[in-house]
Design an enzyme around this catalytic site. Structure first.
Site, PDB file in Angstrom:
ATOM      1  N   ALA A 186       0.861  -1.216   0.098  1.00 56.58           N
ATOM      2  CA  ALA A 186      -0.001   0.149   0.025  1.00 56.58           C
ATOM      3  C   ALA A 186       0.849   1.163  -0.086  1.00 56.58           C
ATOM      4  O   ALA A 186       2.003   1.317   0.592  1.00 56.58           O
ATOM      5  CB  ALA A 186      -0.940   0.191   1.251  1.00 56.58           C
ATOM      6  N   PRO A 187       0.392   2.247  -0.682  1.00 59.31           N
ATOM      7  CA  PRO A 187      -0.637   2.187  -1.584  1.00 59.31           C
ATOM      8  C   PRO A 187      -0.895   1.696  -3.062  1.00 59.31           C
ATOM      9  O   PRO A 187      -1.636   1.878  -3.892  1.00 59.31           O
ATOM     10  CB  PRO A 187      -0.977   3.937  -1.787  1.00 59.31           C
ATOM     11  N   GLY A 188       0.603   1.112  -3.326  1.00 60.19           N
ATOM     12  CA  GLY A 188       0.542   0.469  -4.688  1.00 60.19           C
ATOM     13  C   GLY A 188       1.485   0.892  -5.711  1.00 60.19           C
ATOM     14  O   GLY A 188       1.215   0.308  -6.576  1.00 60.19           O
ATOM     15  N   GLY A 189       2.403   1.682  -5.148  1.00 56.30           N
ATOM     16  CA  GLY A 189       3.345   2.321  -6.208  1.00 56.30           C
ATOM     17  C   GLY A 189       4.186   1.229  -6.846  1.00 56.30           C
ATOM     18  O   GLY A 189       4.170   1.110  -8.111  1.00 56.30           O
ATOM     19  N   ASP A 205      -0.743  -6.530   1.986  1.00 49.61           N
ATOM     20  CA  ASP A 205      -0.710  -5.211   2.736  1.00 49.61           C
ATOM     21  C   ASP A 205      -2.071  -5.343   3.798  1.00 49.61           C
ATOM     22  O   ASP A 205      -2.952  -5.379   2.761  1.00 49.61           O
ATOM     23  CB  ASP A 205      -0.216  -3.923   2.228  1.00 49.61           C
ATOM     24  N   ASP A 243       9.864  -2.935   0.169  1.00 49.27           N
ATOM     25  CA  ASP A 243      10.203  -1.896   0.513  1.00 49.27           C
ATOM     26  C   ASP A 243       9.461  -1.260   1.777  1.00 49.27           C
ATOM     27  O   ASP A 243       9.300  -0.107   2.019  1.00 49.27           O
ATOM     28  CB  ASP A 243       9.645  -0.816  -0.573  1.00 49.27           C
ATOM     29  N   LYS A 273      16.489   0.128   5.118  1.00 52.14           N
ATOM     30  CA  LYS A 273      16.487   1.450   5.816  1.00 52.14           C
ATOM     31  C   LYS A 273      17.398   1.692   6.808  1.00 52.14           C
ATOM     32  O   LYS A 273      17.307   1.364   7.908  1.00 52.14           O
ATOM     33  CB  LYS A 273      14.936   1.610   6.252  1.00 52.14           C
TER      34      LYS A 273
END
Length: 317
Positions: A186-189, A205, A243, A273
């Protein structure tokens, strides 16, 4: 590099490494094999000048000699960028135009991109560094590795730039079809980018996907966590991407836990990260975890990564 003599920092993101005989080609090879995650652009330094009091014309003789010694064609690309904050009274376009004219006066055919070799001019707060080498050895075809991507109307998150930069700039063998799994979608990029590339994509998600992504026939939304999906699914995927915002070691362990979901020789993409503290130790620990089940094919801090590193993995036999 074994023949390194001295390293001199010249800008916020730039340094000159003096060697006895190694070239940009040698350093590029090391970066891609080891991997070294932070270099974005390398070139063979052939001159420096003081951008406050002079310009490329003042070192044109040495630049001309270096180009003709290494490269017989009159065609060269001119790459120009700034490293760190500068206070020069000219802008990048003006500097490019002036440098291009200096090269044209010497008989070279100058373009912004497309030639096999490039003249690089990096402006730093204290000096301007001129380099020359094959673009293939630069790590990026963009000046200084500053990859700039336009925002498409259908973009649903800025995170898409990271995956788009990886696909467009680094030529890794992901293919243009198959099945993909997107953790923390989410949001789906990233899901959108994978679907656009031809993958039938499962987005995992608990949160909502963008409606435009959700309505695609090649996207399936599993409203659950990555851990639950791993425990409950018996499907296999060609590519798994991650991610999610979690510590590098947790992300790395998640990829190890995901091995049963990968097809033979399947690949993964994960962003670690790291933040800005103890980055090297975090990467060492994460790479040690990942190597239990994968070959690290690529690891680099891309322009769009900020305080994270993109890693590409291939499952071991």
């Amino acid at each position: 590099m074994d023949d390194a003599v001295e390293m001199r920092r010249v800008g916020a993101e730039s340094a000159i490494l003096e060697t006895r005989f190694s070239t940009a080609e040698d350093l590029s090879d090391i970066v891609n094999r080891v991997p070294l995650v932070f270099p974005r652009h390398v070139t063979n330094v052939i001159a420096e000048f003081d951008p406050f009091d002079s310009g490329l014309a003042d070192v044109a003789d040495s630049v001309d000699s270096a180009i003709r010694e290494q490269h017989r064609s009159p065609e060269v690309s001119l790459q120009l960028w700034q490293s760190g904050r500068t206070v020069y009274k000219f802008n990048r376009r003006e500097a490019w135009d002036e440098a291009a004219q200096v090269l044209a006066d010497r008989g070279f055919q100058v373009s912004r991109a497309g030639a096999e070799y490039a003249v690089s001019v990096c402006y730093t707060p204290k000096t301007a560094v001129v380099g020359f080498n094959r673009i293939a050895d630069s790590l990026s075809s963009w000046p200084g590795g500053e990859v700039r991507l336009s925002r498409p109307a259908e973009q649903v998150s800025r995170a898409e730039f990271k995956l788009e930069e990886l696909f467009k700039e680094h030529g890794l063998p992901f293919g243009h079809s198959g099945t993909a799994l997107d953790y923390g979608a989410a949001p789906g990029g990233w899901t959108r980018i994978l679907a656009e590339r031809g993958f039938r994509t499962t987005a995992v998600d608990p949160g909502d996907l963008d409606p435009a992504v959700l309505k695609r026939p090649d996207v399936v939304h599993e409203r659950t966590t990555a851990g639950n999906f791993i425990r409950e699914s018996d499907r296999r995927f060609d590519l798994i991407v991650n991610d999610m915002k979690m510590s590098p070691t947790r992300s790395s362990q998640l990829m190890i836990d995901s091995l049963p979901l990968l097809k033979r020789h399947g690949m993964c993409i994960v962003t670690l990260k790291t933040g800005s503290h103890h980055v090297l130790s975090q990467l060492d620990e994460s790479f040690a975890i990942l190597r239990r089940g994968y070959t690290i094919e690529f690891a680099r801090q891309l322009r769009h990564n900020r305080n994270e590193v993109t890693v590409v993995l291939r499952a071991l036999d």
